[in-house]
Scaffold this active site. Structure first.
Site, mmCIF file in Angstrom:
data_model
loop_
_atom_site.group_PDB
_atom_site.id
_atom_site.type_symbol
_atom_site.label_atom_id
_atom_site.label_comp_id
_atom_site.label_asym_id
_atom_site.label_seq_id
_atom_site.Cartn_x
_atom_site.Cartn_y
_atom_site.Cartn_z
ATOM 1 N N SER A 7 0.742 -1.177 0.030
ATOM 2 C CA SER A 7 -0.175 -0.012 -0.076
ATOM 3 C C SER A 7 0.891 1.212 0.094
ATOM 4 O O SER A 7 1.683 1.377 0.809
ATOM 5 C CB SER A 7 -1.027 0.077 1.244
ATOM 6 O OG SER A 7 -1.374 1.316 1.247
ATOM 7 N N HIS A 31 -0.953 -0.934 -4.596
ATOM 8 C CA HIS A 31 -2.043 -0.715 -3.968
ATOM 9 C C HIS A 31 -2.139 0.696 -3.701
ATOM 10 O O HIS A 31 -1.426 1.263 -2.768
ATOM 11 C CB HIS A 31 -2.303 -1.718 -2.657
ATOM 12 C CG HIS A 31 -3.826 -1.543 -1.968
ATOM 13 N ND1 HIS A 31 -4.565 -2.387 -2.244
ATOM 14 C CD2 HIS A 31 -4.237 -0.671 -1.177
ATOM 15 C CE1 HIS A 31 -5.826 -1.842 -1.874
ATOM 16 N NE2 HIS A 31 -5.459 -1.071 -0.881
ATOM 17 N N ASP A 33 -4.658 3.655 -2.169
ATOM 18 C CA ASP A 33 -5.694 4.034 -1.149
ATOM 19 C C ASP A 33 -6.243 5.482 -1.503
ATOM 20 O O ASP A 33 -5.440 6.289 -1.039
ATOM 21 C CB ASP A 33 -5.240 3.718 0.194
ATOM 22 C CG ASP A 33 -4.902 2.359 0.781
ATOM 23 O OD1 ASP A 33 -5.891 1.685 0.454
ATOM 24 O OD2 ASP A 33 -4.136 1.874 0.938
ATOM 25 N N MET A 35 -8.815 8.264 -0.625
ATOM 26 C CA MET A 35 -9.834 8.730 0.230
ATOM 27 C C MET A 35 -10.481 10.100 0.328
ATOM 28 O O MET A 35 -9.529 10.837 -0.260
ATOM 29 C CB MET A 35 -9.207 8.458 1.849
ATOM 30 C CG MET A 35 -8.306 7.185 1.966
ATOM 31 S SD MET A 35 -7.607 6.965 3.626
ATOM 32 C CE MET A 35 -6.761 5.491 3.787
ATOM 33 N N HIS A 64 -7.919 1.514 -4.650
ATOM 34 C CA HIS A 64 -8.942 1.251 -3.832
ATOM 35 C C HIS A 64 -9.656 2.519 -3.310
ATOM 36 O O HIS A 64 -9.010 3.238 -2.499
ATOM 37 C CB HIS A 64 -8.083 0.564 -2.578
ATOM 38 C CG HIS A 64 -9.075 0.260 -1.151
ATOM 39 N ND1 HIS A 64 -8.525 0.024 0.095
ATOM 40 C CD2 HIS A 64 -10.356 0.332 -1.196
ATOM 41 C CE1 HIS A 64 -9.702 -0.207 0.967
ATOM 42 N NE2 HIS A 64 -10.603 0.039 0.165
ATOM 43 N N MET A 66 -12.090 4.690 -1.334
ATOM 44 C CA MET A 66 -12.921 4.928 -0.428
ATOM 45 C C MET A 66 -13.412 6.078 -0.509
ATOM 46 O O MET A 66 -13.157 7.138 0.253
ATOM 47 C CB MET A 66 -11.840 4.755 0.925
ATOM 48 C CG MET A 66 -11.389 3.451 1.100
ATOM 49 S SD MET A 66 -9.967 3.565 2.260
ATOM 50 C CE MET A 66 -8.769 3.337 0.916
ATOM 51 N N MET A 135 -11.815 -5.866 4.020
ATOM 52 C CA MET A 135 -11.065 -5.225 4.858
ATOM 53 C C MET A 135 -10.727 -5.927 6.191
ATOM 54 O O MET A 135 -11.785 -6.713 6.760
ATOM 55 C CB MET A 135 -11.787 -4.062 5.245
ATOM 56 C CG MET A 135 -12.074 -3.101 4.006
ATOM 57 S SD MET A 135 -10.591 -2.478 3.189
ATOM 58 C CE MET A 135 -9.392 -1.627 4.614
ATOM 59 N N GLY A 140 -9.834 3.571 6.249
ATOM 60 C CA GLY A 140 -9.329 5.129 6.430
ATOM 61 C C GLY A 140 -8.043 5.275 7.142
ATOM 62 O O GLY A 140 -7.637 6.309 6.821
ATOM 63 N N ASP A 173 -6.876 -6.459 3.272
ATOM 64 C CA ASP A 173 -6.253 -5.329 3.331
ATOM 65 C C ASP A 173 -6.447 -4.753 4.807
ATOM 66 O O ASP A 173 -7.601 -4.477 5.229
ATOM 67 C CB ASP A 173 -6.969 -4.348 2.538
ATOM 68 C CG ASP A 173 -6.371 -2.846 2.454
ATOM 69 O OD1 ASP A 173 -5.560 -2.728 3.238
ATOM 70 O OD2 ASP A 173 -6.894 -2.078 1.735
ATOM 71 N N GLY A 175 -3.431 -4.332 8.460
ATOM 72 C CA GLY A 175 -2.828 -4.870 9.299
ATOM 73 C C GLY A 175 -2.241 -6.151 8.904
ATOM 74 O O GLY A 175 -2.038 -7.318 9.800
ATOM 75 N N SER A 196 1.999 -0.484 6.255
ATOM 76 C CA SER A 196 3.176 -0.362 7.357
ATOM 77 C C SER A 196 4.247 -1.567 7.298
ATOM 78 O O SER A 196 5.419 -1.453 7.572
ATOM 79 C CB SER A 196 2.725 0.127 8.350
ATOM 80 O OG SER A 196 1.587 -0.700 8.972
HETATM 81 C C1 DX5 Z 1 -6.582 1.497 5.187
HETATM 82 C C2 DX5 Z 1 -6.092 1.124 3.641
HETATM 83 C C3 DX5 Z 1 -5.106 0.186 3.621
HETATM 84 C C4 DX5 Z 1 -3.961 0.502 4.558
HETATM 85 C C5 DX5 Z 1 -3.040 -0.505 4.843
HETATM 86 O O1 DX5 Z 1 -7.799 2.099 4.886
HETATM 87 O O2 DX5 Z 1 -7.203 0.592 2.681
HETATM 88 O O3 DX5 Z 1 -4.487 0.015 2.166
HETATM 89 O O4 DX5 Z 1 -3.079 1.599 3.898
HETATM 90 O O5 DX5 Z 1 -2.023 -0.427 5.855
HETATM 91 P P1 DX5 Z 1 -1.630 -1.314 6.742
HETATM 92 O O6 DX5 Z 1 -1.120 -2.374 6.125
HETATM 93 O O7 DX5 Z 1 -0.517 -0.424 7.504
HETATM 94 O O8 DX5 Z 1 -2.511 -1.760 7.712
HETATM 95 ZN ZN ZN Z 2 -6.591 -0.153 0.821
#
Ligand code: DX5
Ligand code: ZN
Length: 213
Positions: A7, A31, A33, A35, A64, A66, A135, A140, A173, A175, A196
């Site tokens: 990500s 990936h 994100d 938002m 992705h 959001m 998810m 977020g 996606d 953690g 992360s």
């Molecule tokens: C959260 C995102 C994820 C996020 C994952 O809303 O959709 O893609 O960046 O980050 P980690 O892997 O740190 O949980």
């Molecule tokens: Zn994502």
């Protein structure tokens, strides 16, 4: 074979090219994100950043979304280089139409649900989807703790996909890290997103390799 999708939310935006090259060399999918501060309480980045990544990427870009009313923006994400586009099914009035719209742009169409939405709410649209994103945290923010009930949700979705004799990859996606990657693959995951865990690692390439099992 599981695919690893870093990500880019956790990438180093001052040295984005270096992180793009790392993904090109060691991972499978970018990936991205997106938002809007409305569907989720956070704002990330938009078209110019996606376009810059696309200009150097040799792996597919997975956007992705959001955002509310994804149907307004899917065409532009396709134009700036996304070849996989997913949206949250509760962000639009007509998920089937958005899946169709994404496919008509020549992209793979994905649908997403947060951990508090029943897996069976995806079932009416399975035939129109090219992948499903479950998810494993609430969308977020990067860096949240993995929600353990995800394993059962993967199994439930996989069982329905198999029952209908479909082959729809399941993307997970939130953690995700080397500590749960193997268990997720065993449960039926096909694509693992990690922000992360990859970018805060002192050796992202080795972290990606260890997630492949
Ligand atoms: C959260 C995102 C994820 C996020 C994952 O809303 O959709 O893609 O960046 O980050 P980690 O892997 O740190 O949980
Ligand atoms: Zn994502």
């Amino acid at each position: 074979m599981v695919q690893i999708a870093p990500s880019m939310l956790s990438a180093d935006f001052l040295h984005l090219e270096k992180d793009v090259e790392m993904v090109n060399s060691h991972a499978d999918i970018f990936h991205l994100d997106i938002m809007d501060g409305v569907f989720v309480p956070n704002i990330s980045y938009g078209f110019p950043v996606v376009e810059a990544i696309a200009s150097k990427a040799t792996k597919p870009l997975d956007a992705h979304l959001m955002i509310v009313q994804p149907e307004k923006y899917v065409e532009r994400f396709a134009k700036v280089g996304a070849s996989m586009i997913s949206f949250h099914i509760n962000a639009t009035e007509d998920p089937a139409a958005v899946l169709q719209q994404i496919r008509s742009l020549g992209c793979k169409a994905g649908m997403v649900i947060n951990p508090d939405i029943e897996v069976k709410s995806l079932f009416p649209y399975l035939e129109q989807a090219d992948y499903v994103l479950l998810m494993s945290v609430f969308a977020g923010f990067g860096g949240q703790k993995f929600i353990e009930s995800t394993y059962g949700r993967i199994a439930e979705l996989k069982a329905e996909i198999n029952r209908r004799k479909l082959s729809i990859p399941i993307e997970i996606d939130g953690g995700v890290s080397p500590s749960n990657a193997a268990a997720l693959v065993n449960a039926g995951a096909d694509i693992l997103v990690a922000g992360s865990a990859v970018f805060k690692s002192s050796d992202p390439a080795a972290t990606i390799a260890s997630m492949r099992g």
